[in-house]
Design an enzyme around this catalytic site. Structure first.
Site, PDB file in Angstrom:
ATOM      1  N   ASN A 184      14.192  35.930  -8.490  1.00 34.50           N
ATOM      2  CA  ASN A 184      14.018  37.327  -9.143  1.00 34.50           C
ATOM      3  C   ASN A 184      12.325  37.390  -8.586  1.00 34.50           C
ATOM      4  O   ASN A 184      11.501  36.267  -8.397  1.00 34.50           O
ATOM      5  CB  ASN A 184      13.711  37.187 -10.703  1.00 34.50           C
ATOM      6  CG  ASN A 184      15.211  37.491 -11.204  1.00 34.50           C
ATOM      7  OD1 ASN A 184      16.170  37.489 -10.470  1.00 34.50           O
ATOM      8  ND2 ASN A 184      15.097  37.953 -12.380  1.00 34.50           N
ATOM      9  N   ASP A 214      19.576  35.956 -13.626  1.00 36.09           N
ATOM     10  CA  ASP A 214      20.907  36.365 -14.251  1.00 36.09           C
ATOM     11  C   ASP A 214      22.125  35.555 -13.878  1.00 36.09           C
ATOM     12  O   ASP A 214      23.004  35.395 -14.565  1.00 36.09           O
ATOM     13  CB  ASP A 214      21.313  37.790 -14.427  1.00 36.09           C
ATOM     14  CG  ASP A 214      20.271  38.412 -15.451  1.00 36.09           C
ATOM     15  OD1 ASP A 214      19.649  37.707 -16.209  1.00 36.09           O
ATOM     16  OD2 ASP A 214      19.649  39.707 -15.032  1.00 36.09           O
ATOM     17  N   ILE A 264      18.469  31.950 -21.738  1.00 40.80           N
ATOM     18  CA  ILE A 264      17.548  30.922 -22.669  1.00 40.80           C
ATOM     19  C   ILE A 264      17.130  31.627 -23.917  1.00 40.80           C
ATOM     20  O   ILE A 264      16.604  30.970 -24.800  1.00 40.80           O
ATOM     21  CB  ILE A 264      16.269  30.541 -21.676  1.00 40.80           C
ATOM     22  CG1 ILE A 264      16.848  29.750 -20.364  1.00 40.80           C
ATOM     23  CG2 ILE A 264      15.225  29.831 -22.180  1.00 40.80           C
ATOM     24  CD1 ILE A 264      16.043  29.722 -19.159  1.00 40.80           C
ATOM     25  N   PHE A 301      10.498  38.973 -23.375  1.00 45.24           N
ATOM     26  CA  PHE A 301       9.824  40.039 -22.501  1.00 45.24           C
ATOM     27  C   PHE A 301      10.925  40.882 -21.976  1.00 45.24           C
ATOM     28  O   PHE A 301      12.041  40.467 -21.784  1.00 45.24           O
ATOM     29  CB  PHE A 301       9.129  39.462 -21.338  1.00 45.24           C
ATOM     30  CG  PHE A 301       8.008  39.303 -21.429  1.00 45.24           C
ATOM     31  CD1 PHE A 301       7.425  38.184 -22.185  1.00 45.24           C
ATOM     32  CD2 PHE A 301       6.732  40.082 -20.913  1.00 45.24           C
ATOM     33  CE1 PHE A 301       6.049  38.071 -22.586  1.00 45.24           C
ATOM     34  CE2 PHE A 301       5.323  39.873 -21.258  1.00 45.24           C
ATOM     35  CZ  PHE A 301       4.970  38.838 -22.012  1.00 45.24           C
TER      36      PHE A 301
END
Ligand code: CTP
Length: 414
Positions: A217, A285, A314, A332
């Site tokens: 990511n 993901d 997580i 977030f």
């Protein structure tokens, strides 16, 4: 003298580098000595072109250190000890050259070596020509140093020794004295998270396709690292679980480095129970279910098919009710559209207490940028913050955390 009582009895290591402003450092020494500060000086070779070791020694009432390779200096006081036997290291004047060395970790003389070896906070008072000050290299070096917690006073603007006018004048001695005093006030100040434990995730995770390729990511890790630093500055005992990033290690934080999401989860479960968990990592993901042990080769036929499988979540795992659940779990939400609606749904789905929503759409500059525009979601409330540096977002978030936690570290969930 009672103007800065917090300075009485403090020990400063003053590094005087080679700039015309070095003459002001003599006055700085005098003003610090008047206020009961022990000042020990390193005068660089360049600094000694502007002021003499004798005047520095006379004003500081101490030996002056200049040479890394002097047997006398090393036997009396090794450079490591020199760098650590102070409460604060002050660099005045801090030249563009010395700031660049500090940023790059170069240790090629006594001053730069002591600055690399020190475990003490550092305050710099830059002084240079205005073009050198404005140069992107100097600004980038300074940004790096400030991210590492180096404090700065000045420079001011005005007529410079080189005849030009602009920013680059070293702060006046009394401004530097005040900045030093501020440091001692802040460091003695309230540590609202003293006694608390915190876990922070930061950076991306890497998911292997084969031994040479991976899925990742986008994430610089800057926001997560800044939050870990701010929690530690607030007095919390912080474990930072980080995917691969180029960020410097925040001071006073225990770092656990991981690559994959599964490793990150294991590293997050190990320090539980903790009071606070902040999940700022950009966790992949999916991982590749059919990852290969050997490098995939082009065979001339069809490209390989990757079968993806979902990674553990997580944040959702940490948010699950139970004895190990942190008192406050913050996630977030990186969104590219319908920011608030998507974030509200994410808050409910993950089961965390708060969610920091930020827009990461192309063009926002959030990824890898200095600034972040965030919205703090707590239950049904949405608080929109102005655009702030990532460090300022971290400080503000930590202030909100400190205000929300119950009085005692052992009390129940908020
Ligand atoms: N997160 C996590 N573990 C995962 C995925 C995400 O801990 N496997 C955390 C992130 O650290 C962040 C929050 O969940 O705090 C939201 O991450 P984000 O990437 O915005 O959302 P996703 O969970 O990936 O959901 P979606 O794909 O729907 O955007």
């Amino acid at each position: 003298m009672s103007d800065f009582p917090q300075l009485q009895g403090k020990r400063i290591l003053l590094v005087i580098a080679g700039g015309i402003a070095a003459y002001k450092s003599l006055d700085l020494i005098r003003r610090l000595r008047e206020r009961g500060v022990a000042v020990r000086c390193i005068l660089t070779e360049g600094g000694a072109k502007f002021i003499t070791p004798l005047s520095v020694a006379a004003l500081s009432e101490d030996k002056v250190y200049s040479n890394q390779w002097s047997l006398t200096d090393e036997s009396e006081m090794g450079h490591i000890r020199l760098s650590r036997e102070a409460d604060l290291v002050v660099v005045a004047p801090a030249t563009a050259n010395l700031l660049a060395k500090m940023s790059a970790g170069i240790a090629d003389n006594l001053a730069s070596t002591a600055l690399l070896a020190t475990d003490k906070p550092v305050l710099v008072a830059p002084a240079m020509n205005s073009m050198m000050w404005a140069h992107p290299a100097t600004q980038a070096n300074l940004a790096t140093l400030e991210r590492r917690g180096v404090r700065r006073v000045g420079p001011g603007s005005g007529e410079l020794a080189c005849g030009e006018t602009g920013a680059g004048r070293m702060a006046e001695p009394m401004q530097i004295v005040a900045a030093i005093a501020d440091y001692f006030t802040d460091s003695a100040g309230p540590r609202p998270l003293a006694g608390r434990t915190a876990l922070v995730t930061s950076g991306p995770t890497l998911e292997a396709i084969d031994p040479v390729r991976y899925i990742v990511n986008r994430s610089s890790g800057r926001q997560g690292h800044a939050i870990a630093a701010a929690l530690a500055a607030g007095g919390a005992q912080v474990t930072l679980v980080s995917g691969p990033t180029a960020q410097p290690d925040p001071a006073g934080v225990r770092i656990v480095r991981v690559e994959s999401a599964r490793d990150m989860l294991a590293a997050c479960l190990a320090p539980l129970p903790v009071d606070i968990a902040v999940c700022a990592a950009a966790v992949s993901d999916w991982r590749v279910e059919n990852a290969r042990d050997q490098k995939l080769k082009k065979t001339g036929g069809q490209p390989p098919t990757l079968i993806l499988t979902e990674n553990p979540d997580i944040l959702a795992t940490l948010s699950q009710p139970g004895a190990q659940r942190p008192h406050l779990v913050i996630g977030f939400a990186a969104e590219t559209e319908n920011l608030i609606t998507n974030a509200q749904a994410k808050l409910r789905r993950k089961g965390c207490d708060w969610l920091v929503a930020n827009d990461v759409a192309p063009g926002t500059g959030t990824f890898g940028g200095d600034d972040n525009t965030v919205h703090l979601l707590r239950g049904d409330s949405v608080e929109s913050w102005p655009t702030l540096t990532k460090e300022a977002v971290a400080t503000r978030l930590v202030a909100a955390i400190a205000a929300a936690l119950p009085a005692s570290p052992t009390s129940q969930s908020c």
